[in-house]
Write a protein that holds these residues in place. Structure first.
Motif, short mmCIF file in Angstrom:
data_model
loop_
_atom_site.label_atom_id
_atom_site.label_comp_id
_atom_site.label_asym_id
_atom_site.label_seq_id
_atom_site.Cartn_x
_atom_site.Cartn_y
_atom_site.Cartn_z
N LYS A 153 113.81 -25.94 53.74
CA LYS A 153 114.51 -24.72 53.33
C LYS A 153 114.70 -24.77 51.82
CE LYS A 153 117.02 -23.73 57.61
NZ LYS A 153 118.35 -23.56 58.25
N ILE A 154 114.24 -23.73 51.13
CA ILE A 154 114.23 -23.73 49.68
C ILE A 154 114.94 -22.49 49.14
CG2 ILE A 154 112.75 -23.62 47.62
CD1 ILE A 154 110.66 -25.19 49.13
N THR A 167 109.41 -18.76 49.40
CA THR A 167 110.67 -18.81 50.14
C THR A 167 111.30 -17.42 50.18
OG1 THR A 167 112.90 -19.78 50.24
CG2 THR A 167 111.94 -19.44 48.05
#
Length: 252
Positions: A153-154, A167
């Motif tokens: 997760k970015i 993202t």
């Protein structure tokens, strides 16, 4: 913004990543975000995939590392695969671990001077990247942790208005500097910067705007400065200065 605040709320561990060869503004912004996360009882580490110039007026930059991995020890050296006969290991009495590299008959033995040690295996609830348009721009860090970063997760923080392709999570605003961007981000998501982080950001904004006079200065910039100074940020001056009041010389 409430959506981003809620997105961050359950995250306990963070990795902040700077692009290679960052300028002073990026270093100040990244370090200050990292220190503010720690000040908010979060776990944080900060990495940069290259060596960089240390700047005398930025506190906390010694915490920047070249590798974001911490789970696996990696031993590397230059050695052609065709020379290799076998790789084996043994655990001696007392718990000493031994790794054995056996070359083929007639092949040279690896040189101990070529052996390098590093870590890999990054792990965090959220990765925060600054100032990039693609993950490849992270350089060595992306090469070392490609599998992890491709799946992590970015959150992207950038001064461009363009949404990132890597993202769906982004905080992008065309502000005067990355330091102003980070300060605004901290205020919007209710993260409390430490006095060290606040001072880093105030001084960086002062420098990038040539003493709060740059063309990208806005009312929001001064609101952000007020937020930082309320959290202990100090201006780069030995005497008290009010950044919201201009001084004019007058004739008697």
């Amino acid at each position: 913004m409430d959506e981003l605040k809620n997105f961050l709320q359950d995250k306990k561990s963070f990795i902040v990543i700077l692009p290679p060869n960052p300028n002073p503004d990026l270093v100040s912004a990244g370090v200050s975000l990292h220190l503010s996360l720690k000040n908010s009882d979060k776990q944080s580490q900060i990495g940069c995939g290259s060596t960089f110039t240390h700047f005398s007026n930025i506190e906390g930059q010694d915490e920047i590392v070249e590798s974001i991995g911490s789970k696996n020890l990696v031993i590397s050296f230059d050695y052609p695969e065709e020379y290799l006969e076998k790789v084996d290991y043994d655990v001696l009495p007392g718990g000493k671990f031994c790794l054995m590299i056996r070359p083929k008959d007639g092949s040279p033995v690896p040189k101990t001077t070529d052996v390098k040690y590093s870590y890999s295996g990054a792990n965090a609830d959220l990765v925060v990247v600054l100032g990039i348009n693609s993950l490849e721009e992270l350089g060595k860090i992306y090469a070392d942790e490609k599998k992890y970063l491709d799946e992590a997760k970015i959150l992207s923080l950038n001064l461009t208005a363009t949404a990132p392709s890597f993202t769906p999570n982004a905080f992008h605003h065309p502000l005067s500097s990355f330091s102003e961007l980070i300060a605004l981000f901290l205020e919007r998501v209710s993260l409390s910067p430490s006095s060290t982080a606040s001072t880093n950001l105030v001084r960086s904004i002062h420098e990038t705007t040539t003493g709060f006079t740059g063309p990208k200065i806005s009312a929001e910039t001064f609101s952000t400065l007020s937020f930082l100074m309320k959290n202990g940020g100090q201006l780069p001056s030995s005497r008290p200065v009010n950044p919201f009041v201009n001084s004019f010389s007058t004739q008697p």
